[in-house]
Design a protein around this motif. Structure first.
Motif, mmCIF file in Angstrom:
data_model
loop_
_atom_site.group_PDB
_atom_site.id
_atom_site.type_symbol
_atom_site.label_atom_id
_atom_site.label_comp_id
_atom_site.label_asym_id
_atom_site.label_seq_id
_atom_site.Cartn_x
_atom_site.Cartn_y
_atom_site.Cartn_z
ATOM 1 N N VAL A 23 0.723 -1.070 0.266
ATOM 2 C CA VAL A 23 -0.143 -0.286 -0.159
ATOM 3 C C VAL A 23 1.017 1.314 0.388
ATOM 4 N N ALA A 24 1.060 2.363 -0.988
ATOM 5 C CA ALA A 24 1.208 3.926 -0.980
ATOM 6 C C ALA A 24 1.895 3.975 0.488
ATOM 7 N N GLY A 25 2.431 4.430 0.693
ATOM 8 C CA GLY A 25 3.386 5.058 1.941
ATOM 9 C C GLY A 25 3.597 4.199 3.360
ATOM 10 N N ARG A 26 3.651 2.463 2.948
ATOM 11 C CA ARG A 26 3.885 1.905 4.063
ATOM 12 C C ARG A 26 5.132 1.236 3.626
ATOM 13 N N GLY A 27 5.341 0.627 4.396
ATOM 14 C CA GLY A 27 6.660 -0.424 4.165
ATOM 15 C C GLY A 27 7.022 -1.839 3.683
ATOM 16 N N GLY A 28 7.787 -2.352 3.162
ATOM 17 C CA GLY A 28 7.581 -3.468 1.940
ATOM 18 C C GLY A 28 9.513 -3.954 1.795
ATOM 19 N N THR A 29 9.204 -5.040 1.360
ATOM 20 C CA THR A 29 10.308 -5.229 0.959
ATOM 21 C C THR A 29 10.550 -6.345 -0.897
ATOM 22 N N HIS A 41 3.030 9.059 -4.528
ATOM 23 C CA HIS A 41 1.891 10.185 -6.169
ATOM 24 C C HIS A 41 2.445 9.112 -7.528
ATOM 25 N N PRO A 42 2.393 8.900 -7.843
ATOM 26 C CA PRO A 42 2.655 7.750 -9.003
ATOM 27 C C PRO A 42 4.397 8.408 -9.726
ATOM 28 N N PRO A 43 3.931 7.255 -10.227
ATOM 29 C CA PRO A 43 5.562 6.730 -10.957
ATOM 30 C C PRO A 43 6.314 7.753 -11.838
ATOM 31 N N PRO A 47 9.798 9.572 -20.464
ATOM 32 C CA PRO A 47 11.480 8.487 -20.764
ATOM 33 C C PRO A 47 11.810 8.956 -19.208
ATOM 34 N N ASP A 48 11.054 9.604 -18.208
ATOM 35 C CA ASP A 48 12.003 10.256 -17.110
ATOM 36 C C ASP A 48 11.814 8.779 -16.080
ATOM 37 N N GLY A 49 10.984 7.984 -16.532
ATOM 38 C CA GLY A 49 10.643 6.882 -14.871
ATOM 39 C C GLY A 49 11.653 5.311 -15.604
#
Length: 102
Positions: A23-29, A41-43, A47-49
């Motif tokens: 989930v956005a704003g949550r930590g993970g691996t 926010h969206p990536p 070409p910047d992404g």
């Protein structure tokens, strides 16, 4: 809804795979073991992404999805010809790799 287990997330200059339920704003691996926080926010758009794919995440993702691990580089005309049992065609032996300039 996607049936995929993972999605790609830009992190530290590469594209890493994370669980789809992160989930956005949550930590993970990431699949390669890096700690990440999903952005809120969206990536960036092309070409910047565009970022190189993390090789470890790519290999882990392919194993989990049952997709063959991709070989490094493209087979040479000689290796293709050897597999066919014929000499390489003139057009094959001089054709540049699509990502390289002639």
């Amino acid at each position: 809804m996607s049936s995929r287990q993972f999605r790609w997330l830009p992190h530290e200059g590469h594209r890493h795979a994370v669980q789809t339920d992160l989930v956005a704003g949550r930590g993970g691996t990431t699949l390669c073991g890096l700690a990440v926080t999903a952005p809120t926010h969206p990536p960036p758009r092309y070409p910047d992404g565009c970022r190189p794919t993390c090789a470890l995440c790519d290999a882990a993702w392919r194993r989990a999805e049952g997709i063959p691990i991709r070989a490094e580089g493209r087979p040479s005309a000689k290796s293709v010809a050897d597999a066919r049992g014929k000499p390489p065609r003139e057009s094959e032996s001089k054709r540049p790799h699509p990502r390289q300039s002639p």
